[in-house]
Design a protein around this motif. Sequence first.
Motif, PDB file in Angstrom:
ATOM      1  N   ASP A  90       0.762  -1.283   0.012  1.00 61.57           N
ATOM      2  CA  ASP A  90      -0.037   0.218  -0.075  1.00 61.57           C
ATOM      3  C   ASP A  90       0.786   1.221  -0.138  1.00 61.57           C
ATOM      4  OD1 ASP A  90      -2.408  -1.561   0.087  1.00 61.57           O
ATOM      5  OD2 ASP A  90      -2.638  -1.596   2.068  1.00 61.57           O
ATOM      6  N   ALA A  91       1.872   1.253   0.822  1.00 60.24           N
ATOM      7  CA  ALA A  91       2.818   2.397   1.009  1.00 60.24           C
ATOM      8  C   ALA A  91       3.485   2.591  -0.481  1.00 60.24           C
ATOM      9  CB  ALA A  91       3.645   2.215   1.901  1.00 60.24           C
ATOM     10  N   LEU A  92       3.993   1.497  -1.146  1.00 60.60           N
ATOM     11  CA  LEU A  92       4.632   1.646  -2.317  1.00 60.60           C
ATOM     12  C   LEU A  92       3.896   2.218  -3.610  1.00 60.60           C
ATOM     13  CD1 LEU A  92       6.788  -1.575  -2.266  1.00 60.60           C
ATOM     14  CD2 LEU A  92       7.662   0.959  -2.210  1.00 60.60           C
ATOM     15  N   ARG A  93       2.644   1.641  -3.351  1.00 59.84           N
ATOM     16  CA  ARG A  93       1.594   2.125  -4.371  1.00 59.84           C
ATOM     17  C   ARG A  93       1.300   3.530  -4.258  1.00 59.84           C
ATOM     18  NH1 ARG A  93      -2.417  -2.877  -3.703  1.00 59.84           N
ATOM     19  NH2 ARG A  93      -1.658  -4.031  -5.573  1.00 59.84           N
ATOM     20  N   ASN A  96       4.303   5.346  -5.609  1.00 60.03           N
ATOM     21  CA  ASN A  96       4.314   5.387  -7.079  1.00 60.03           C
ATOM     22  C   ASN A  96       3.408   6.347  -7.805  1.00 60.03           C
ATOM     23  OD1 ASN A  96       5.102   4.104  -9.558  1.00 60.03           O
ATOM     24  ND2 ASN A  96       3.226   3.106  -9.507  1.00 60.03           N
ATOM     25  N   GLU A  97       2.174   6.538  -7.016  1.00 61.20           N
ATOM     26  CA  GLU A  97       1.100   7.400  -7.462  1.00 61.20           C
ATOM     27  C   GLU A  97       1.657   8.880  -7.253  1.00 61.20           C
ATOM     28  OE1 GLU A  97      -2.833   7.061  -5.795  1.00 61.20           O
ATOM     29  OE2 GLU A  97      -3.059   4.961  -6.180  1.00 61.20           O
ATOM     30  N   LEU A  99       5.002   9.743  -7.482  1.00 61.40           N
ATOM     31  CA  LEU A  99       5.893   9.829  -8.439  1.00 61.40           C
ATOM     32  C   LEU A  99       5.256  10.138  -9.925  1.00 61.40           C
ATOM     33  CD1 LEU A  99       8.575   7.303  -7.065  1.00 61.40           C
ATOM     34  CD2 LEU A  99       8.863   9.937  -7.122  1.00 61.40           C
ATOM     35  N   LEU A 100       4.305   9.426 -10.167  1.00 61.31           N
ATOM     36  CA  LEU A 100       3.613   9.442 -11.449  1.00 61.31           C
ATOM     37  C   LEU A 100       3.092  10.947 -11.749  1.00 61.31           C
ATOM     38  CD1 LEU A 100       1.847   6.008 -11.982  1.00 61.31           C
ATOM     39  CD2 LEU A 100       3.710   6.865 -13.305  1.00 61.31           C
ATOM     40  N   ALA A 101       2.339  11.512 -10.501  1.00 64.98           N
ATOM     41  CA  ALA A 101       2.018  12.805 -10.592  1.00 64.98           C
ATOM     42  C   ALA A 101       3.145  13.760 -10.670  1.00 64.98           C
ATOM     43  CB  ALA A 101       1.163  13.127  -9.406  1.00 64.98           C
ATOM     44  N   GLU A 102       3.992  13.680 -10.269  1.00 61.78           N
ATOM     45  CA  GLU A 102       5.312  14.395 -10.053  1.00 61.78           C
ATOM     46  C   GLU A 102       5.900  14.314 -11.614  1.00 61.78           C
ATOM     47  OE1 GLU A 102       9.558  14.800  -8.386  1.00 61.78           O
ATOM     48  OE2 GLU A 102       8.338  14.157  -7.303  1.00 61.78           O
ATOM     49  N   LEU A 103       5.903  13.261 -12.244  1.00 62.35           N
ATOM     50  CA  LEU A 103       6.385  13.118 -13.697  1.00 62.35           C
ATOM     51  C   LEU A 103       5.852  13.765 -14.704  1.00 62.35           C
ATOM     52  CD1 LEU A 103       8.451  11.837 -15.748  1.00 62.35           C
ATOM     53  CD2 LEU A 103       7.091   9.776 -15.616  1.00 62.35           C
ATOM     54  N   GLU A 104       4.298  13.583 -14.349  1.00 57.00           N
ATOM     55  CA  GLU A 104       3.457  14.254 -15.287  1.00 57.00           C
ATOM     56  C   GLU A 104       3.495  15.962 -15.270  1.00 57.00           C
ATOM     57  OE1 GLU A 104       0.863  14.637 -18.096  1.00 57.00           O
ATOM     58  OE2 GLU A 104       1.654  12.797 -17.543  1.00 57.00           O
ATOM     59  N   ALA A 105       3.610  16.397 -14.126  1.00 60.34           N
ATOM     60  CA  ALA A 105       3.912  17.752 -13.757  1.00 60.34           C
ATOM     61  C   ALA A 105       5.399  18.314 -14.705  1.00 60.34           C
ATOM     62  CB  ALA A 105       4.024  18.140 -12.195  1.00 60.34           C
ATOM     63  N   VAL A 106       6.087  17.381 -14.469  1.00 63.06           N
ATOM     64  CA  VAL A 106       7.388  17.648 -14.909  1.00 63.06           C
ATOM     65  C   VAL A 106       7.367  17.736 -16.591  1.00 63.06           C
ATOM     66  CG1 VAL A 106       9.881  16.926 -15.480  1.00 63.06           C
ATOM     67  CG2 VAL A 106       8.995  17.294 -12.996  1.00 63.06           C
TER      68      VAL A 106
END
Length: 143
Positions: A90-93, A96-97, A99-106
């Motif tokens: 659960d913590a890793l998920r 991951n969410e 990091l995906l949001a951060e990547l999308e912002a970048v």
Amino acid sequence: MSSPLGPFGPPSPDAAVYVISVAAELTGLHPQTLRAYERMGLIAPGRTGGGGRRYSHRDLERLRQIADLTSAGIGIEGVRRIMALELQVDALRARNEELLAELEAVRHGLAARAAAQSAAPANKLPVLHQSVGQSVVVWRRGT
């Protein structure tokens, strides 16, 4: 201290509202079993000022999960390990969410920057080329 009841609805999943007899009935477990699971560290119910146990909806879900695992023949140490691994997943998920949001912002910022550069007069900075198969590496300063 706020009330376990929300301003307009039922208690939150973490609100400790069920006494041990109700928790036992709702989970199909004996009250002594609930006490034993607490001694083993599998569950940690809330306490009243007088020391009485109070279980939350999330506690009841955990008790049901423990009952399902033990009825499937898994020992208490196995149950403990499975539940610890599920918490890690659960913590890793969640991470991951993030990091995906951060990547999308970048990516959005890079696309906006590329659009601004193409509209601006030419300069000697490298131009961002995006094509299929390229990766973006994001470096962050230590946190």
